[in-house]
Design a protein around this motif. Structure first.
Motif, PDB file in Angstrom:
ATOM      1  N   PHE A  72       0.830  -1.207   0.000  1.00  0.00           N
ATOM      2  CA  PHE A  72       0.000   0.000   0.000  1.00  0.00           C
ATOM      3  C   PHE A  72       0.864   1.257   0.000  1.00  0.00           C
ATOM      4  N   TYR A  84       1.218   3.960  -3.145  1.00  0.00           N
ATOM      5  CA  TYR A  84       0.751   5.346  -3.052  1.00  0.00           C
ATOM      6  C   TYR A  84       1.878   6.336  -2.767  1.00  0.00           C
ATOM      7  N   TRP A 125      -0.085   4.880   8.801  1.00  0.00           N
ATOM      8  CA  TRP A 125      -1.219   4.276   8.095  1.00  0.00           C
ATOM      9  C   TRP A 125      -1.582   2.897   8.640  1.00  0.00           C
ATOM     10  N   PHE A 170      -5.550  -0.202   8.807  1.00  0.00           N
ATOM     11  CA  PHE A 170      -5.776  -1.522   8.230  1.00  0.00           C
ATOM     12  C   PHE A 170      -5.768  -2.656   9.242  1.00  0.00           C
ATOM     13  N   TRP A 174     -15.324  -6.897   5.947  1.00  0.00           N
ATOM     14  CA  TRP A 174     -14.197  -6.512   5.102  1.00  0.00           C
ATOM     15  C   TRP A 174     -13.495  -7.743   4.538  1.00  0.00           C
ATOM     16  N   SER A 190      -9.792  -8.437   2.369  1.00  0.00           N
ATOM     17  CA  SER A 190      -8.540  -7.806   1.950  1.00  0.00           C
ATOM     18  C   SER A 190      -7.782  -8.744   1.033  1.00  0.00           C
ATOM     19  N   CYS A 197      -2.479  -4.543  -3.794  1.00  0.00           N
ATOM     20  CA  CYS A 197      -3.371  -4.785  -2.664  1.00  0.00           C
ATOM     21  C   CYS A 197      -4.697  -4.083  -2.923  1.00  0.00           C
ATOM     22  N   SER A 227      -9.080  -3.625  -1.073  1.00  0.00           N
ATOM     23  CA  SER A 227     -10.091  -3.963  -0.069  1.00  0.00           C
ATOM     24  C   SER A 227     -11.469  -4.029  -0.705  1.00  0.00           C
ATOM     25  N   ASN A 287      -8.835   1.146  -1.476  1.00  0.00           N
ATOM     26  CA  ASN A 287      -7.490   0.823  -0.984  1.00  0.00           C
ATOM     27  C   ASN A 287      -6.660   0.051  -2.004  1.00  0.00           C
TER      28      ASN A 287
END
Length: 279
Positions: free
Chosen positions: A158, A162, A168, A172, A181, A183, A195, A197, A209
């Protein structure tokens, strides 16, 4: 690619907004009170709307914004003052006000401008019927659903995807392996390269995400992550999928919107955004 036409009726547009709000609230509630305090995280009920705040990242307007403003009742000048006061108390100096197409009253945009709000890049709410044509997972990419034991790898992908660093991890660790959720990590060989979500709330599946490490872009990784989440949404009984992207503009293209549209997503509605000063 400014595509604002939609076939979704107004009540379904409002249902999309409510589903996104439910997702945000569930995500924030998954984080410990201590971590929420450290990050300045809160979802506040103000003026009939939800204020989403992460004041530790004040310049990231995506995380400091309104949801559902003007949908439950028309917004008054006192409501806008209440929003500004709530943001000031949080320690932030501005908030991004997102306007749903059904927001009332009709002059809400003009009122925001009179308060000194500045237009900023719009958000596109994209939607897809789960039952519409499935898309295949590209060859050479394996997508695995993962749990909390994969948190370190998920965070590495992640953050590389990004270009982020910082705090962060709390965002998660509360959702990996916890329903509703789901993942995912995408692999090319033994290497985790992407990755994403998925959160399913009743009829709605929310996609977000998603990140791909720079060296593995344009190789079908995003398409694989989207395809897997479409498949799982159908299995889990969702009827609609939704996701939010920054509007694709000729002077500022957004590959994320291109990826979603190639996967059958269409405009549910466009949300103009305004940065409202609160200091």
């Amino acid at each position: 690619m400014v595509t604002s036409k939609t076939t979704y009726p107004p009540q379904l547009q409002i249902a999309f907004e409510n589903a996104e709000t439910q997702m945000v609230r569930d995500l924030f509630s998954s984080i410990s009170e201590r971590e929420r305090d450290l990050l300045g995280m809160a979802t506040l009920d103000v003026a009939g709307a939800t204020l989403q705040l992460i004041t530790h990242f004040p310049t990231l307007t995506w995380f400091n914004r309104t949801l559902g403003l003007g949908l439950s009742r028309p917004v008054t000048d006192d409501d806008l003052s209440d929003i500004q006061a709530a943001v000031r108390r949080s320690g932030a100096s501005q908030i991004m006000v997102s306007l749903h197409p059904q927001a009332q009253p009709a002059d809400l945009e003009a009122r925001l401008l009179r308060l000194g709000a500045l237009p900023t890049r719009a958000l596109m709410q994209l939607g897809r019927d789960v039952a519409s044509s499935p898309i295949p997972i590209p060859a050479g990419i394996e997508v695995r659903e993962v749990g909390l034991d994969a948190l370190d790898t998920f965070m590495e992908v992640f953050e590389r995807g990004y270009g982020l660093s910082g705090d962060w991890r709390p965002m998660f660790q509360g959702i990996l392996g916890r329903l509703p959720w789901h993942s995912y990590l995408a692999f090319q060989g033994d290497e985790a390269v992407g990755c994403a979500s998925l959160a399913v709330f009743g009829d709605f599946g929310w996609l977000g995400n998603a990140a791909v490490v720079p060296q593995h872009r344009r190789q079908g990784v995003q398409a694989a992550l989207i395809a897997r989440r479409i498949q799982d949404s159908a299995r889990l009984g969702a009827k609609y999928l939704l996701t939010q992207v920054a509007e694709d503009l000729p002077e500022s293209p957004n590959p994320s919107e291109h990826n979603m549209r190639r996967a059958g997503f269409v405009t549910a509605y466009r949300r103009p955004n305004y940065l409202l000063p609160c200091d």
